[in-house]
Structures are given as structure tokens and as C-alpha cells.
Scaffold this motif. Structure first.
Motif, PDB file in Angstrom:
ATOM      1  N   PHE A  42       0.966  -0.819   0.290  1.00  0.00           N
ATOM      2  CA  PHE A  42      -0.226   0.173  -0.127  1.00  0.00           C
ATOM      3  C   PHE A  42       0.659   1.369   0.093  1.00  0.00           C
ATOM      4  CE2 PHE A  42      -3.339  -2.146   1.385  1.00  0.00           C
ATOM      5  CZ  PHE A  42      -4.585  -1.732   0.531  1.00  0.00           C
ATOM      6  N   CYS A  43       1.659   0.738   0.360  1.00  0.00           N
ATOM      7  CA  CYS A  43       2.377   2.573   0.448  1.00  0.00           C
ATOM      8  C   CYS A  43       2.959   2.668  -0.132  1.00  0.00           C
ATOM      9  CB  CYS A  43       4.183   2.655   1.796  1.00  0.00           C
ATOM     10  SG  CYS A  43       3.297   2.212   3.680  1.00  0.00           S
ATOM     11  N   LEU A  44       3.469   1.825  -1.055  1.00  0.00           N
ATOM     12  CA  LEU A  44       4.491   1.386  -2.186  1.00  0.00           C
ATOM     13  C   LEU A  44       3.394   2.337  -3.568  1.00  0.00           C
ATOM     14  CD1 LEU A  44       7.248   1.438  -4.101  1.00  0.00           C
ATOM     15  CD2 LEU A  44       6.449  -1.168  -4.901  1.00  0.00           C
ATOM     16  N   ALA A  48       3.391   5.516  -6.154  1.00  0.00           N
ATOM     17  CA  ALA A  48       3.591   5.855  -7.018  1.00  0.00           C
ATOM     18  C   ALA A  48       2.750   7.181  -7.803  1.00  0.00           C
ATOM     19  CB  ALA A  48       2.864   4.723  -7.583  1.00  0.00           C
ATOM     20  N   ILE A  49       1.906   8.218  -6.613  1.00  0.00           N
ATOM     21  CA  ILE A  49       1.122   9.101  -7.112  1.00  0.00           C
ATOM     22  C   ILE A  49       2.057   9.950  -7.216  1.00  0.00           C
ATOM     23  CG2 ILE A  49      -0.881  10.389  -6.360  1.00  0.00           C
ATOM     24  CD1 ILE A  49      -1.963   7.933  -5.326  1.00  0.00           C
ATOM     25  N   ALA A  50       3.129  10.400  -6.304  1.00  0.00           N
ATOM     26  CA  ALA A  50       4.059  11.420  -6.690  1.00  0.00           C
ATOM     27  C   ALA A  50       5.184  11.838  -7.263  1.00  0.00           C
ATOM     28  CB  ALA A  50       5.335  11.155  -4.547  1.00  0.00           C
ATOM     29  N   MET A  55       9.709  10.361  -5.636  1.00  0.00           N
ATOM     30  CA  MET A  55       8.809   8.817  -4.939  1.00  0.00           C
ATOM     31  C   MET A  55       8.915   8.261  -3.615  1.00  0.00           C
ATOM     32  SD  MET A  55       7.609   5.624  -7.109  1.00  0.00           S
ATOM     33  CE  MET A  55       7.859   3.806  -6.949  1.00  0.00           C
ATOM     34  N   PRO A  56      10.623   7.959  -3.938  1.00  0.00           N
ATOM     35  CA  PRO A  56      11.705   7.398  -2.544  1.00  0.00           C
ATOM     36  C   PRO A  56      11.174   7.351  -1.779  1.00  0.00           C
ATOM     37  CG  PRO A  56      12.884   7.214  -4.998  1.00  0.00           C
ATOM     38  CD  PRO A  56      11.612   8.117  -5.377  1.00  0.00           C
ATOM     39  N   GLY A  61       8.789   7.680   4.196  1.00  0.00           N
ATOM     40  CA  GLY A  61       7.403   8.352   4.760  1.00  0.00           C
ATOM     41  C   GLY A  61       6.429   8.263   4.895  1.00  0.00           C
ATOM     42  N   LEU A  62       5.743   7.343   3.882  1.00  0.00           N
ATOM     43  CA  LEU A  62       4.810   6.519   4.536  1.00  0.00           C
ATOM     44  C   LEU A  62       4.837   5.151   4.990  1.00  0.00           C
ATOM     45  CD1 LEU A  62       3.230   6.558   0.848  1.00  0.00           C
ATOM     46  CD2 LEU A  62       2.251   7.668   2.991  1.00  0.00           C
TER      47      LEU A  62
END
Length: 112
Positions: A42-44, A48-50, A55-56, A61-62
């Protein structure tokens, strides 16, 4: 009108009360590993929206927020950190370690 009787209230849900249903250590380990893998997935997905260059950092952070959620779950369930099977404490430790490793690998936040 009926009187309020707290004994008629339903018990805690299974995910919150670990003593509701005794499980084998293998089942507990599998549940923790599945929950940890779902958290990472889910975090990945949300990272992926960023934008691509961020993104990394968003993923790290997530993962950190998922670790905080795992610690909260462990506290709510009253789990002890030093038992023979995996718990939410172990899940949080893995997520925090992944966050730290990712941040050390990334070094610094992009300036632009």
C-alpha cells in the motif's frame, strides 16, 4: 424501554483482542508477515502518485507512518515485544528499519 446493560455489549473484534481466539505461533507469524507485506504494498502504491524524483522519499515517509500504525496496534492489543512468535512490534521494527535503510540509501532530499 429497556435498561442499559453493558454485559450485552459485543466483545472486542478479533483483530483487536489477541486473546479472543488462541492461535498457533505459525498462524500468528503468517498474519504478521501478511500484514507487513500489505503495508509495504500500500505504501508503494500511494508513493507512486508522487512525482518520480520524490517517490522514494514519499515511500520512506509512508513506511514510517505504517510503522507508527503498527506500534499503535501493538499497544492497543497489549502485545508483549519479547515473545517466541512475531507480533506487531516486530512488524513495526521491520518497517522502521526499512525506512531508515531507504533514507540512508537516498542520502538527501532533492533541493528543487
Amino acid at each position: 424501554m429497556t435498561a442499559l446493560d453493558p454485559r450485552d455489549w459485543p466483545g472486542l473484534p478479533d483483530w483487536l483482542d489477541p486473546h479472543e481466539r488462541r492461535r498457533s505461533p505459525q498462524e500468528a507469524n503468517r498474519e504478521v508477515l501478511e500484514r507487513c507485506c500489505m503495508s509495504v504494498a500500500f505504501c508503494l502504491c500511494f508513493a507512486a502518485i508522487a512525482p518520480v524524483r520524490l517517490m522514494p522519499f514519499v515511500f520512506a515517509g509512508l513506511l514510517f507512518l505504517a510503522g507508527i500504525a503498527s506500534v499503535s496496534l501493538a499497544v492497543l492489543r497489549g502485545e508483549r515485544p519479547l515473545v517466541t512468535h512475531l507480533t506487531a512490534w516486530d512488524e513495526a521494527a521491520f518497517l522502521f528499519t526499512a525506512t531508515l535503510g531507504l533514507r540512508l540509501w537516498l542520502e538527501r532530499f532533492p533541493a528543487e
